[in-house]
Design a protein around this motif. Sequence first.
Motif, PDB file in Angstrom:
ATOM      1  N   GLY A 172       0.826  -1.195   0.000  1.00 37.03           N
ATOM      2  CA  GLY A 172       0.000   0.000   0.000  1.00 37.03           C
ATOM      3  C   GLY A 172       0.862   1.247   0.000  1.00 37.03           C
ATOM      4  O   GLY A 172       2.087   1.175   0.111  1.00 37.03           O
ATOM      5  N   PHE A 173       0.200   2.379  -0.116  1.00 40.13           N
ATOM      6  CA  PHE A 173       0.889   3.655  -0.128  1.00 40.13           C
ATOM      7  C   PHE A 173       0.136   4.610   0.782  1.00 40.13           C
ATOM      8  O   PHE A 173      -1.099   4.668   0.768  1.00 40.13           O
ATOM      9  N   LEU A 174       0.870   5.363   1.567  1.00 36.69           N
ATOM     10  CA  LEU A 174       0.303   6.373   2.440  1.00 36.69           C
ATOM     11  C   LEU A 174       0.926   7.707   2.080  1.00 36.69           C
ATOM     12  O   LEU A 174       2.138   7.890   2.238  1.00 36.69           O
ATOM     13  N   SER A 175       0.128   8.617   1.548  1.00 39.02           N
ATOM     14  CA  SER A 175       0.648   9.944   1.244  1.00 39.02           C
ATOM     15  C   SER A 175       0.779  10.725   2.531  1.00 39.02           C
ATOM     16  O   SER A 175      -0.074  10.646   3.407  1.00 39.02           O
ATOM     17  N   ILE A 176       1.882  11.448   2.684  1.00 41.60           N
ATOM     18  CA  ILE A 176       2.078  12.237   3.916  1.00 41.60           C
ATOM     19  C   ILE A 176       2.557  13.634   3.551  1.00 41.60           C
ATOM     20  O   ILE A 176       2.935  13.901   2.452  1.00 41.60           O
TER      21      ILE A 176
END
Length: 179
Positions: free
Chosen positions: A175-179
């Motif tokens: 998955g990817f988590l934008s921060i």
Amino acid sequence: MIKSIIEYGSKEGINKIVPIYTKELIFDTKVREYCIENKCGKYGQNFMCPPIVGRVEDMKKEILTHKEGLLIFYEVYAQDVKKEHFIKKSAIEFHKVMLKLEKIANLVGNTITRAYIAGNCRLCFPCKIKIGYEHCPYPEKSRTSMEAAGINVIETCSNLGIDVKFGNNKVIWIGFLSI
């Protein structure tokens, strides 16, 4: 913020968290073409899948408003990963962990983050679109996948020196988590 995410992730079975600049994500129209070819059988059958989820160009623009993000790796092992029940269960577990990581990032980071899961959203079975809903009743929980956003996950990982190998007894959710 990243320390809190890593601490929680490790407690929840996350195998690896890799910081990444969003400009390092590989957006590839071929990935969305796989969706259109309906290789997974969810095209037009899930609120978080194409074409309902929107255009790749719009999703890419949204993702790139963030400078950084985190790739989240969740590997699970089983005797027989071809069992649909096991795959679905581990995908839902990963989805829930991604939502929690998103919440932690939003609480400690003073920014709006967004989680992108692996594969199609599986929170409802069947997806409410199949029973006539016009909109997802759970927008606070449903998430689209990196692939639906047009991200070539394997090539992105390869460019970062991460070799993703699938095996007969393991499933890897990324998955990817934008921060």
